[in-house]
Enzyme design. Structure first.
Site, PDB file in Angstrom:
ATOM      1  N   LYS A 102       1.958   2.052  -5.141  1.00  0.00           N
ATOM      2  CA  LYS A 102       2.484   1.467  -6.395  1.00  0.00           C
ATOM      3  C   LYS A 102       1.532   1.726  -7.562  1.00  0.00           C
ATOM      4  O   LYS A 102       1.958   2.041  -8.668  1.00  0.00           O
ATOM      5  CB  LYS A 102       2.669  -0.062  -6.226  1.00  0.00           C
ATOM      6  CG  LYS A 102       3.648  -0.427  -5.122  1.00  0.00           C
ATOM      7  CD  LYS A 102       3.722  -1.923  -4.912  1.00  0.00           C
ATOM      8  CE  LYS A 102       2.455  -2.532  -4.322  1.00  0.00           C
ATOM      9  NZ  LYS A 102       2.134  -2.103  -2.951  1.00  0.00           N
ATOM     10  N   GLY A 125      -4.521  -4.261  -3.753  1.00  0.00           N
ATOM     11  CA  GLY A 125      -5.517  -3.237  -4.072  1.00  0.00           C
ATOM     12  C   GLY A 125      -4.740  -2.009  -4.496  1.00  0.00           C
ATOM     13  O   GLY A 125      -4.076  -1.377  -3.665  1.00  0.00           O
ATOM     14  N   HIS A 126      -4.736  -1.702  -5.770  1.00  0.00           N
ATOM     15  CA  HIS A 126      -3.932  -0.600  -6.294  1.00  0.00           C
ATOM     16  C   HIS A 126      -4.863   0.521  -6.754  1.00  0.00           C
ATOM     17  O   HIS A 126      -5.702   0.313  -7.637  1.00  0.00           O
ATOM     18  CB  HIS A 126      -3.037  -1.103  -7.442  1.00  0.00           C
ATOM     19  CG  HIS A 126      -2.004  -2.087  -6.988  1.00  0.00           C
ATOM     20  ND1 HIS A 126      -1.090  -2.663  -7.824  1.00  0.00           N
ATOM     21  CD2 HIS A 126      -1.729  -2.583  -5.749  1.00  0.00           C
ATOM     22  CE1 HIS A 126      -0.303  -3.488  -7.124  1.00  0.00           C
ATOM     23  NE2 HIS A 126      -0.686  -3.449  -5.865  1.00  0.00           N
ATOM     24  N   ASP A 160       0.813  -1.225   0.000  1.00  0.00           N
ATOM     25  CA  ASP A 160       0.000   0.000   0.000  1.00  0.00           C
ATOM     26  C   ASP A 160       0.844   1.271   0.000  1.00  0.00           C
ATOM     27  O   ASP A 160       0.423   2.314   0.527  1.00  0.00           O
ATOM     28  CB  ASP A 160      -0.955   0.024   1.215  1.00  0.00           C
ATOM     29  CG  ASP A 160      -1.892  -1.158   1.214  1.00  0.00           C
ATOM     30  OD1 ASP A 160      -2.218  -1.657   0.125  1.00  0.00           O
ATOM     31  OD2 ASP A 160      -2.301  -1.580   2.316  1.00  0.00           O
ATOM     32  N   GLN A 184       2.025  -6.153  -3.129  1.00  0.00           N
ATOM     33  CA  GLN A 184       2.464  -6.241  -1.729  1.00  0.00           C
ATOM     34  C   GLN A 184       3.756  -5.428  -1.525  1.00  0.00           C
ATOM     35  O   GLN A 184       4.026  -4.540  -2.315  1.00  0.00           O
ATOM     36  CB  GLN A 184       2.655  -7.700  -1.278  1.00  0.00           C
ATOM     37  CG  GLN A 184       1.356  -8.492  -1.167  1.00  0.00           C
ATOM     38  CD  GLN A 184       0.802  -8.965  -2.502  1.00  0.00           C
ATOM     39  OE1 GLN A 184       1.477  -9.622  -3.272  1.00  0.00           O
ATOM     40  NE2 GLN A 184      -0.439  -8.638  -2.786  1.00  0.00           N
ATOM     41  N   GLY A 196     -10.730  -2.967   3.386  1.00  0.00           N
ATOM     42  CA  GLY A 196     -11.295  -1.857   4.151  1.00  0.00           C
ATOM     43  C   GLY A 196     -10.802  -1.806   5.597  1.00  0.00           C
ATOM     44  O   GLY A 196     -11.210  -0.948   6.372  1.00  0.00           O
ATOM     45  N   ARG A 197      -9.869  -2.717   5.961  1.00  0.00           N
ATOM     46  CA  ARG A 197      -9.377  -2.717   7.344  1.00  0.00           C
ATOM     47  C   ARG A 197      -8.545  -1.473   7.625  1.00  0.00           C
ATOM     48  O   ARG A 197      -7.906  -0.923   6.727  1.00  0.00           O
ATOM     49  CB  ARG A 197      -8.488  -3.951   7.582  1.00  0.00           C
ATOM     50  CG  ARG A 197      -9.231  -5.252   7.581  1.00  0.00           C
ATOM     51  CD  ARG A 197      -8.279  -6.419   7.783  1.00  0.00           C
ATOM     52  NE  ARG A 197      -7.412  -6.637   6.626  1.00  0.00           N
ATOM     53  CZ  ARG A 197      -6.452  -7.544   6.573  1.00  0.00           C
ATOM     54  NH1 ARG A 197      -6.213  -8.322   7.602  1.00  0.00           N
ATOM     55  NH2 ARG A 197      -5.716  -7.686   5.481  1.00  0.00           N
TER      56      ARG A 197
HETATM   57  P1  GDP Z   1      -0.695   0.308  -3.548  1.00  0.00           P
HETATM   58  O1  GDP Z   1      -1.280  -0.955  -3.043  1.00  0.00           O
HETATM   59  O2  GDP Z   1       0.768   0.385  -3.302  1.00  0.00           O
HETATM   60  O3  GDP Z   1      -1.029   0.604  -4.982  1.00  0.00           O
HETATM   61  O4  GDP Z   1      -1.345   1.474  -2.678  1.00  0.00           O
HETATM   62  P2  GDP Z   1      -2.898   1.634  -2.318  1.00  0.00           P
HETATM   63  O5  GDP Z   1      -3.621   2.108  -3.512  1.00  0.00           O
HETATM   64  O6  GDP Z   1      -3.403   0.412  -1.634  1.00  0.00           O
HETATM   65  O7  GDP Z   1      -2.822   2.720  -1.187  1.00  0.00           O
HETATM   66  C1  GDP Z   1      -2.295   3.999  -1.424  1.00  0.00           C
HETATM   67  C2  GDP Z   1      -3.380   5.025  -1.100  1.00  0.00           C
HETATM   68  O8  GDP Z   1      -2.789   6.305  -1.019  1.00  0.00           O
HETATM   69  C3  GDP Z   1      -4.428   5.134  -2.180  1.00  0.00           C
HETATM   70  O9  GDP Z   1      -5.651   5.502  -1.587  1.00  0.00           O
HETATM   71  C4  GDP Z   1      -3.912   6.272  -3.063  1.00  0.00           C
HETATM   72  O10 GDP Z   1      -4.941   6.951  -3.773  1.00  0.00           O
HETATM   73  C5  GDP Z   1      -3.307   7.164  -2.037  1.00  0.00           C
HETATM   74  N1  GDP Z   1      -2.150   7.969  -2.463  1.00  0.00           N
HETATM   75  C6  GDP Z   1      -1.160   7.630  -3.326  1.00  0.00           C
HETATM   76  N2  GDP Z   1      -0.221   8.606  -3.367  1.00  0.00           N
HETATM   77  C7  GDP Z   1      -0.651   9.565  -2.517  1.00  0.00           C
HETATM   78  C8  GDP Z   1      -0.087  10.800  -2.084  1.00  0.00           C
HETATM   79  O11 GDP Z   1       0.985  11.219  -2.477  1.00  0.00           O
HETATM   80  N3  GDP Z   1      -0.802  11.502  -1.153  1.00  0.00           N
HETATM   81  C9  GDP Z   1      -1.999  11.078  -0.655  1.00  0.00           C
HETATM   82  N4  GDP Z   1      -2.623  11.833   0.231  1.00  0.00           N
HETATM   83  N5  GDP Z   1      -2.553   9.916  -1.053  1.00  0.00           N
HETATM   84  C10 GDP Z   1      -1.864   9.160  -1.936  1.00  0.00           C
HETATM   85  P1  IMO Z   2      -0.875  -4.188  -2.218  1.00  0.00           P
HETATM   86  O1  IMO Z   2      -0.405  -4.766  -3.538  1.00  0.00           O
HETATM   87  C1  IMO Z   2      -0.926  -4.532   2.108  1.00  0.00           C
HETATM   88  C2  IMO Z   2      -0.934  -8.580   3.765  1.00  0.00           C
HETATM   89  C3  IMO Z   2      -2.193  -9.006   4.518  1.00  0.00           C
HETATM   90  C4  IMO Z   2      -1.568  -9.965   5.537  1.00  0.00           C
HETATM   91  C5  IMO Z   2      -0.479 -10.650   4.713  1.00  0.00           C
HETATM   92  C6  IMO Z   2      -0.879 -12.006   4.141  1.00  0.00           C
HETATM   93  O2  IMO Z   2      -2.151  -3.465  -2.269  1.00  0.00           O
HETATM   94  O3  IMO Z   2       0.244  -3.421  -1.586  1.00  0.00           O
HETATM   95  P2  IMO Z   2      -2.454 -12.690   2.072  1.00  0.00           P
HETATM   96  O4  IMO Z   2      -3.885 -12.409   1.813  1.00  0.00           O
HETATM   97  O5  IMO Z   2      -1.528 -12.187   1.034  1.00  0.00           O
HETATM   98  O6  IMO Z   2      -2.191 -14.126   2.398  1.00  0.00           O
HETATM   99  O7  IMO Z   2      -2.127 -11.876   3.441  1.00  0.00           O
HETATM  100  O8  IMO Z   2      -0.153  -9.765   3.665  1.00  0.00           O
HETATM  101  N1  IMO Z   2      -1.173  -8.095   2.389  1.00  0.00           N
HETATM  102  C7  IMO Z   2      -1.115  -6.807   2.046  1.00  0.00           C
HETATM  103  N2  IMO Z   2      -0.933  -5.694   2.785  1.00  0.00           N
HETATM  104  N3  IMO Z   2      -1.039  -4.438   0.779  1.00  0.00           N
HETATM  105  C8  IMO Z   2      -1.177  -5.534   0.013  1.00  0.00           C
HETATM  106  O9  IMO Z   2      -1.155  -5.498  -1.336  1.00  0.00           O
HETATM  107  C9  IMO Z   2      -1.280  -6.793   0.646  1.00  0.00           C
HETATM  108  N4  IMO Z   2      -1.466  -8.053   0.210  1.00  0.00           N
HETATM  109  C10 IMO Z   2      -1.395  -8.841   1.284  1.00  0.00           C
HETATM  110  O10 IMO Z   2      -2.807  -7.909   5.131  1.00  0.00           O
HETATM  111  O11 IMO Z   2      -0.934  -9.245   6.554  1.00  0.00           O
HETATM  112 MG    MG Z   3      -2.834  -1.611  -1.816  1.00  0.00          MG
END
Ligand code: GDP
Ligand code: IMO
Ligand code: MG
Length: 431
Positions: A16, A40-41, A13, A226, A304-305
């Site tokens: 990426k 979740g990207h 998260d 991840q 959503g956690r």
């Molecule tokens: P990923 O799994 O690495 O793709 O990241 P996620 O999408 O799960 O979580 C990143 C969250 O931060 C998302 O809600 C993005 O929209 C948000 N985000 C990304 N870059 C920025 C930033 O520079 N500032 C803020 N405030 N939010 C960001």
């Molecule tokens: P993105 O690509 C954050 C975490 C889960 C748990 C552990 C194992 O959005 O960054 P799993 O379901 O893979 O067996 O869970 O890994 N986890 C993540 N945490 N971002 C993710 O993906 C994750 N994918 C798995 O919360 O701790």
């Molecule tokens: Mg994510």
């Protein structure tokens, strides 16, 4: 450099999805090579949010071919939902934009059921998985019993494979976990439906497609899922995911040789978050952490956690740089730190009375580590409208410089908001 691997350098998260979307303006191909719908990207374009779990984050750019390679564990039901949602919003116009490897491992509902049953049975010892069936699917692949994407298109042999798989799975579900068994006819009905829907995206050999693209100097992004500290071998085991999340996995999951790509961008939040169980030395289990969570909207894109929040950990970041061979960094969510009077950055740990600066690979040791912080001044200004580094307040610039100096890795990108346009380029892309 025609290829760039984008990896999460923390616990996932990091942002990426945003980086891959922004880079895809110039990319010809984007490849997902590991993980599954546990990812979740999030992409935000003109204020509109799209969350992708399986489809590569280049999909909003019609010229970019999105490849799901062999290393991915593919929840075919969720993939259909994702494609349908994109089509409904006019975001996926041409079927030829998506290629799915025949060798990708298929996730069916019973993988999810097993994952969830196991977590329930583990009680306080649970890993906190996403419940998406990731562990059971990779286990099945390693046991050489997995159903792969290409199998969905030979129905007679598929039924026989499923019968064998379900004998074992149903035994576990019923006898060990006390859950409802899975009915083969229901699974076959689902498979028939999804295989018809997914047939246009089928690609026998995505490895060849990627190889040709790189040879032809096409620009290829490899989108990690991840984060490094969730890596099966080198993360905070056992609180990890079931795939290799490191840059090396881009080669294996895509089926290309080492050395074909040598740019690795590490995506790093300006602080740290973690979802699920496991050690987290710089965690702020207090009002400051709650403030970060609210300002950064740190709630999982997949489940959503609430994400656990804490300060930036340079011991962990340097470890991620080493094990991935990271050649540049993208520093994300810097805007979230506006308003914190002082900012702490962890530069070493104390372990059993000793100061250490290398990340301890034993999870027991990591759990006993206490962070040693350096504190630097914060800033009050809103960063979200900044267009260049010089638009940032001096303290924010110093924060960036501190990270660059400590890691000795160039910071190519600074992100100051979720939107595409809220991206500062410190070095041009694909230079
Ligand atoms: P990923 O799994 O690495 O793709 O990241 P996620 O999408 O799960 O979580 C990143 C969250 O931060 C998302 O809600 C993005 O929209 C948000 N985000 C990304 N870059 C920025 C930033 O520079 N500032 C803020 N405030 N939010 C960001
Ligand atoms: P993105 O690509 C954050 C975490 C889960 C748990 C552990 C194992 O959005 O960054 P799993 O379901 O893979 O067996 O869970 O890994 N986890 C993540 N945490 N971002 C993710 O993906 C994750 N994918 C798995 O919360 O701790
Ligand atoms: Mg994510």
């Amino acid at each position: 450099m025609p290829g760039i691997i984008v990896v999460g350098s923390q616990f996932g998260d990091e942002g990426k999805g945003k980086v891959v979307d922004v880079f895809s303006q110039k990319a010809d191909y984007v490849v997902r090579y590991q993980g599954g719908a546990n990812a979740g990207h999030t992409l935000v374009v003109d204020g509109k949010k799209t969350i992708l779990h399986l489809i590569p984050s280049g999909v909003l750019h019609p010229h970019t071919v999105c490849v799901i390679a062999a290393g991915v564990v593919l929840d075919v039901e969720r993939l259909c939902e994702e494609i349908k949602a994109l089509k409904l919003n006019g975001l996926l116009k041409e079927d030829s934009q998506l290629l799915i490897s025949d060798s990708a491992t298929v996730i069916l509902p019973y993988h999810r059921q097993l994952d969830q049953a196991r977590e329930r049975a583990a009680g306080n010892e649970k890993i906190g998985t996403t419940g998406r069936g990731i562990g059971p699917a990779y286990e099945e692949r390693a046991s050489r019993k997995a159903i792969i994407f290409g199998d969905l298109f030979s129905r007679e042999t598929l039924r026989a494979k499923l019968e064998t798989a379900l004998k074992e799975k149903n035994f576990l579900l019923e006898k060990f976990y006390g859950e409802k068994p899975v009915n083969i006819d229901e699974v076959m009905a689902l498979v028939n439906q999804v295989s018809d829907y997914l047939a246009p995206y089928r690609c026998k050999d995505t490895s060849l497609v990627i190889h040709k693209a790189l040879k032809g100097s096409k620009k290829v992004l490899f989108e990690g899922a991840q984060g490094s500290l969730l890596d099966l071998l080198h993360g905070t085991y056992p609180f990890v995911t079931s795939s290799s999340t490191l840059a090396g996995s881009a080669m294996i999951g895509s089926g290309i040789g080492p050395g074909t790509v040598n740019s690795v961008m590490g995506i790093t939040k300006a602080y740290t978050t973690r979802v699920g169980s496991g050690p987290f030395p710089t965690e702020l289990d207090n009002e400051l952490g709650e403030r970060m969570r609210q300002i950064g909207q740190e709630f999982g894109s997949t489940t959503g956690r609430s994400r656990r929040c804490g300060w930036l950990d340079l011991v962990a970041l340097k470890y991620a740089i080493r094990i991935n061979g990271i050649t540049s960094l993208a520093l994300m969510k810097l805007d979230v730190l506006s308003g914190f009077e002082k900012l702490s950055i962890c530069t070493a740990y104390e372990l059993d009375g000793q100061r250490i600066s290398e990340y301890p690979v034993s999870p027991g040791d990591l759990g006993r580590c206490k962070p040693i912080f350096e504190t630097i001044n914060g800033w009050k200004e809103d960063l979200t409208k900044a267009k260049n580094l010089k638009d940032l307040p001096r303290a924010a610039q110093e924060y960036i410089q501190f990270i660059g100096a400590q890691t000795a890795v160039p910071i190519d990108v600074v992100s100051v908001g979720p939107g595409r346009e809220q991206t500062l380029w410190l070095r041009p892309l694909f230079s």
